[in-house]
Design a protein around this motif. Structure first.
Motif, short mmCIF file in Angstrom:
data_model
loop_
_atom_site.label_atom_id
_atom_site.label_comp_id
_atom_site.label_asym_id
_atom_site.label_seq_id
_atom_site.Cartn_x
_atom_site.Cartn_y
_atom_site.Cartn_z
N UNK A 1 -11.96 2.78 -4.02
CA UNK A 1 -11.16 3.94 -3.64
C UNK A 1 -11.10 4.92 -4.81
N UNK A 2 -11.36 6.20 -4.55
CA UNK A 2 -11.37 7.19 -5.64
C UNK A 2 -10.03 7.27 -6.36
N UNK A 3 -10.08 7.48 -7.64
CA UNK A 3 -8.88 7.58 -8.47
C UNK A 3 -8.08 8.82 -8.05
N UNK A 4 -6.75 8.68 -8.02
CA UNK A 4 -5.89 9.81 -7.70
C UNK A 4 -5.63 10.02 -6.23
N UNK A 5 -6.16 9.13 -5.36
CA UNK A 5 -5.92 9.26 -3.91
C UNK A 5 -4.45 9.00 -3.60
N UNK A 6 -3.82 9.92 -2.86
CA UNK A 6 -2.42 9.75 -2.49
C UNK A 6 -2.29 8.58 -1.52
N UNK A 7 -1.16 7.87 -1.60
CA UNK A 7 -1.00 6.66 -0.79
C UNK A 7 -1.00 6.94 0.70
N UNK A 8 -0.66 8.16 1.13
CA UNK A 8 -0.66 8.48 2.55
C UNK A 8 -1.91 9.26 2.97
N UNK A 9 -2.87 9.38 2.05
CA UNK A 9 -4.15 10.03 2.37
C UNK A 9 -5.22 8.96 2.54
N UNK A 10 -6.23 9.27 3.33
CA UNK A 10 -7.33 8.32 3.50
C UNK A 10 -8.12 8.27 2.20
N UNK A 11 -8.53 7.10 1.70
CA UNK A 11 -8.54 5.80 2.39
C UNK A 11 -7.39 4.85 2.02
N UNK A 12 -6.34 5.34 1.33
CA UNK A 12 -5.19 4.50 1.02
C UNK A 12 -4.30 4.28 2.25
N UNK A 13 -4.45 5.15 3.25
CA UNK A 13 -3.55 5.17 4.40
C UNK A 13 -3.35 3.82 5.10
N UNK A 14 -4.41 3.04 5.40
CA UNK A 14 -4.19 1.77 6.12
C UNK A 14 -3.24 0.83 5.40
N UNK A 15 -3.34 0.74 4.07
CA UNK A 15 -2.45 -0.15 3.32
C UNK A 15 -1.01 0.36 3.36
N UNK A 16 -0.83 1.67 3.19
CA UNK A 16 0.51 2.24 3.18
C UNK A 16 1.18 2.08 4.53
N UNK A 17 0.44 2.35 5.60
CA UNK A 17 1.02 2.23 6.94
C UNK A 17 1.35 0.77 7.24
N UNK A 18 0.46 -0.13 6.89
CA UNK A 18 0.68 -1.56 7.13
C UNK A 18 1.97 -2.02 6.45
N UNK A 19 2.14 -1.63 5.19
CA UNK A 19 3.31 -2.07 4.43
C UNK A 19 4.60 -1.49 5.00
N UNK A 20 4.63 -0.20 5.26
CA UNK A 20 5.87 0.43 5.71
C UNK A 20 6.20 0.05 7.16
N UNK A 21 5.18 -0.13 7.99
CA UNK A 21 5.45 -0.61 9.34
C UNK A 21 6.02 -2.03 9.31
N UNK A 22 5.51 -2.85 8.41
CA UNK A 22 6.00 -4.22 8.29
C UNK A 22 7.49 -4.23 7.96
N UNK A 23 7.89 -3.43 6.99
CA UNK A 23 9.30 -3.40 6.62
C UNK A 23 10.17 -2.88 7.78
#
Length: 244
Positions: A56-78
């Protein structure tokens, strides 16, 4: 012994008795465990970025692709854990406590294991890698982290979190099936069968299309000097070189 489903419930705090609409409880819990949870699991399983040399490219925001799947998975879980606890809590308060039925046991097991999923996520360890905000991209000695180095803490987190996640869904399926045996709701029964079948077909299709990527290589890349790549593929090459 046949469990008699109450039609009214008493709320001690307000000292009032209200009618119980069990279909609302069923819709909430079914929506959580057979709509949101499978979506978040499938998105993370098949929505990861295709591995690159440095991931994953450095500096990618957590809610931008390709970080998005991990962020959504975590916050949906909570969010799902909180809603599940509320759903179980209201059901127990209105029905006068734990029913002791098979549905009750499956439901408690599902919510308890779901809660442990959230707790286990707190113990996944540090990230590390070239893209870590604390790392110097040009200095590999600064890339260390529990995940990048695949230390025992991260290794055992993944071993538990992934395995327990599927077992939690199994318990959720048991809760739905036993719940329907007590309180039949035709639309939920149809949706339950449809989602299970569609999930199987979709998982096979996406797997066959090659969309399931290795988590480590998706995040950190395929560079042969990465610690976990060396650990796995170095042993693979050593095994090939062994004489029979």
């Amino acid at each position: 012994m046949q469990y008699e489903i109450p039609t009214e419930g008493h709320i001690p705090l307000l000292d009032i008795t209200i009618p119980i609409h069990w279909e609302n409880h069923a819709l909430l819990m079914f929506g959580i465990w057979f709509a949101l949870v499978p979506f978040s699991v499938m998105l993370l399983r098949f929505g990861k970025i295709r591995p690159r040399t440095y991931g994953i490219p450095r500096g990618t925001h957590k809610w931008a692709w390709p970080e998005f799947p991990w962020s959504l998975h975590k916050h949906l879980l909570y969010a799902m854990i909180a809603l599940s606890l509320a759903g179980v809590g209201f059901a127990m308060v209105l029905s006068g406590g734990f029913s002791g039925t098979l549905h009750g046991w499956f439901g408690i097991a599902t919510v308890f294991l779901g809660l442990l999923q959230g707790i286990s996520a707190w113990n996944r360890g540090s990230h590390g890698g070239r893209k870590d905000p604390q790392a110097n991209p040009e200095d590999r000695s600064t890339w260390g982290g529990d995940h990048f180095d695949m230390k025992p803490r991260r290794w055992w987190f993944e071993a538990y979190h992934k395995t327990a996640g599927y077992f939690t869904l199994f318990c959720a399926g048991g809760a739905v099936a036993t719940g329907l045996s007590q309180f039949w709701i035709t639309p939920i029964a149809i949706a339950f069968a449809g989602i299970v079948f569609a999930g199987l077909v979709l998982a096979v299709l996406l797997q066959g299309l090659g969309l399931k990527h290795d988590t480590y290589q998706s995040v950190y890349g395929t560079h042969p000097d990465h610690p976990f790549n060396q650990m796995r593929f170095g042993k693979m090459f050593e095994a090939k070189d062994e004489k029979p």
